[in-house]
Design a protein around this motif. Structure first.
Motif, PDB file in Angstrom:
ATOM      1  N   PHE A  95       0.818  -1.243  -0.121  1.00 23.94           N
ATOM      2  CA  PHE A  95      -0.092   0.009   0.024  1.00 23.94           C
ATOM      3  C   PHE A  95       0.791   1.418   0.085  1.00 23.94           C
ATOM      4  O   PHE A  95       0.718   2.110  -0.932  1.00 23.94           O
ATOM      5  CB  PHE A  95      -0.913  -0.008   1.146  1.00 23.94           C
ATOM      6  N   ILE A 110      -4.287  -3.175  -5.109  1.00 29.11           N
ATOM      7  CA  ILE A 110      -3.725  -1.962  -4.224  1.00 29.11           C
ATOM      8  C   ILE A 110      -3.410  -0.832  -5.157  1.00 29.11           C
ATOM      9  O   ILE A 110      -3.824   0.260  -4.898  1.00 29.11           O
ATOM     10  CB  ILE A 110      -2.919  -2.624  -3.259  1.00 29.11           C
ATOM     11  N   VAL A 143      -5.539   2.540  -5.088  1.00 28.02           N
ATOM     12  CA  VAL A 143      -4.830   3.954  -4.698  1.00 28.02           C
ATOM     13  C   VAL A 143      -4.988   4.852  -6.164  1.00 28.02           C
ATOM     14  O   VAL A 143      -5.279   6.100  -5.679  1.00 28.02           O
ATOM     15  CB  VAL A 143      -3.517   3.470  -4.485  1.00 28.02           C
TER      16      VAL A 143
END
Length: 217
Positions: free
Chosen positions: A73, A189, A193
């Protein structure tokens, strides 16, 4: 990932047999016509993945994997900042002929790249620890599952529950874990994002994309 599952189901049949034959367990053909049907028909795939998580990944491995997801992340955040902040400042500085923006952009770019390299290195190290722990757990569990079965089961289903298929299933399981812990997290991820960041950059475009996703679901 579904290409890897048939051999993995040989392992799955060891511990989840409830009156079904292994051949019945191998029926993974998806006949979905929309996303909802696809999710429903892949329930067996989900059950197998849950079984793999519970059976072949130790508590230590789960802890390491969660740490890896956190680092993934942060690495995705670094990638978003590279495009949104550093490169944006450089381009704005070039267009406006303002050296301050260009310098600020390059300094930010160097710092972000260094931090991203550190985060990615830490993530790769944690992944190596996880794969080592998984390999140890897999070897122990497969040996136990294989040798604890009765001679009658090995005789009646020798065409499937034999050493060759077990070895192939072990290899496919390792490949599937590699996909689940490396490729999928990076992709999911990273897309998440980027999608969230898009709402801050251009809400109109983000709204259009959200609308298109809802339509296709």
């Amino acid at each position: 990932m579904t290409q890897l599952l048939p051999r993995v189901i040989v392992f799955h049949s060891f511990t989840t047999r409830r009156g079904k034959t292994v051949n019945e367990d191998l029926d993974l053909e998806v006949r979905a016509h929309n996303f909802k049907d696809y999710l429903n028909e892949n329930k067996k795939v989900k059950d197998i993945l849950v079984w793999v998580w519970r059976t072949f990944i130790s508590d230590r491995g789960k802890k390491i994997l969660k740490q890896t997801f956190v680092l993934t992340f942060f690495a995705s955040i670094m990638g978003a900042l590279t495009s949104y902040y550093a490169i944006k400042n450089i381009l704005d500085g070039v267009v406006s002929k303002d050296a301050t923006f260009v310098i600020k952009g390059f300094v930010a770019l160097v710092i972000i790249l260094i931090v991203a390299r550190i985060v990615n290195s830490a993530k790769n190290i944690r992944r190596e620890y996880f794969m080592a722990d998984f390999g140890e757990k897999l070897t122990d569990k497969v040996s136990r599952l294989f040798f604890e079965k009765s001679l009658g089961m090995h005789t009646s289903e020798d065409n499937l529950l034999n050493e060759s298929n077990i070895s192939k299933g072990r290899e496919r399981l390792s490949n599937m874990i590699n996909v689940m812990t490396i490729d999928c997290p990076d992709l999911v991820i990273g897309l998440t994002v980027a999608f969230v960041a898009l709402w801050f950059i251009n809400p109109i475009v983000a709204l259009i994309i959200t609308f298109m996703i809802i339509i296709h679901l």
